[in-house]
Scaffold this motif. Structure first.
Motif, short mmCIF file in Angstrom:
data_model
loop_
_atom_site.label_atom_id
_atom_site.label_comp_id
_atom_site.label_asym_id
_atom_site.label_seq_id
_atom_site.Cartn_x
_atom_site.Cartn_y
_atom_site.Cartn_z
N TRP A 40 0.84 -1.19 0.00
CA TRP A 40 0.00 0.00 0.00
C TRP A 40 0.88 1.25 0.00
CZ3 TRP A 40 -0.31 4.00 3.52
CH2 TRP A 40 -1.35 4.91 3.30
N ASP B 177 4.02 1.54 -0.95
CA ASP B 177 4.78 1.63 -2.20
C ASP B 177 3.94 2.18 -3.35
OD1 ASP B 177 7.02 0.62 -0.95
OD2 ASP B 177 6.73 -1.43 -1.69
N ALA B 178 2.63 1.96 -3.30
CA ALA B 178 1.75 2.41 -4.38
C ALA B 178 1.38 3.88 -4.28
CB ALA B 178 0.47 1.56 -4.40
N LEU B 179 1.71 4.54 -3.18
CA LEU B 179 1.40 5.96 -3.03
C LEU B 179 2.20 6.79 -4.02
CD1 LEU B 179 1.40 6.29 0.87
CD2 LEU B 179 -0.59 6.29 -0.65
N ASP B 180 1.60 7.88 -4.48
CA ASP B 180 2.29 8.79 -5.39
C ASP B 180 3.27 9.66 -4.62
OD1 ASP B 180 0.86 7.95 -7.62
OD2 ASP B 180 -0.75 9.40 -7.25
N TYR B 181 4.33 10.07 -5.30
CA TYR B 181 5.26 11.04 -4.73
C TYR B 181 4.69 12.44 -4.94
CZ TYR B 181 8.88 7.57 -4.07
OH TYR B 181 9.59 6.47 -3.65
N GLU B 182 5.05 13.36 -4.08
CA GLU B 182 4.60 14.74 -4.20
C GLU B 182 5.28 15.39 -5.39
OE1 GLU B 182 4.40 18.76 -1.47
OE2 GLU B 182 5.78 17.17 -0.93
N ASP C 225 5.32 16.75 -9.68
CA ASP C 225 5.31 16.09 -10.98
C ASP C 225 6.69 15.66 -11.44
OD1 ASP C 225 2.83 18.42 -12.16
OD2 ASP C 225 2.57 16.46 -11.24
N GLY D 50 9.01 13.73 -10.19
CA GLY D 50 9.31 12.31 -10.04
C GLY D 50 10.79 12.04 -9.80
N TRP D 51 11.15 10.79 -9.88
CA TRP D 51 12.53 10.37 -9.65
C TRP D 51 13.22 9.95 -10.94
CZ3 TRP D 51 14.95 10.73 -5.01
CH2 TRP D 51 14.16 10.99 -3.91
N GLU D 52 12.54 10.04 -12.07
CA GLU D 52 13.12 9.56 -13.30
C GLU D 52 14.33 10.37 -13.75
OE1 GLU D 52 9.99 9.48 -12.62
OE2 GLU D 52 9.56 7.38 -12.92
#
Length: 79
Positions: free
Chosen positions: A52, A54-59, A61, A63-65
């Motif tokens: 649960w 792990d499925a949360l979104d990060y704050e 837009d 991201g970590w990409e």
């Protein structure tokens, strides 16, 4: 005699499970995380709690990409 172990148990009752993921017990009941039953006790599996979380979104837009800015800040060369 009380035992204190240095790891989280695999199965947790509601109060411990709520504390583990950082919500109140009443909030935990609304999240839809499945419970297991053992001898009349409702227990939460630590793997379901982790899934649960792990499925949360990060704050934000960003991201970590794209880590190139962070890499430059720490002097790490991009390949």
């Amino acid at each position: 005699m009380s035992k204190n172990f240095a790891f989280a148990p695999r199965m947790m009752q509601e109060t411990a499970a709520a504390y583990y993921i950082g919500v109140s017990p009443s909030k935990l009941r609304t999240l839809g995380i499945p419970r297991k039953i053992s001898g009349g006790n409702f227990l939460f599996d630590i793997r379901d709690l982790d899934a649960w979380a792990d499925a949360l979104d990060y704050e934000g837009d960003e991201g970590w990409e794209d880590t190139s800015e962070v890499d430059r800040a720490f002097g790490i060369a991009a390949e």
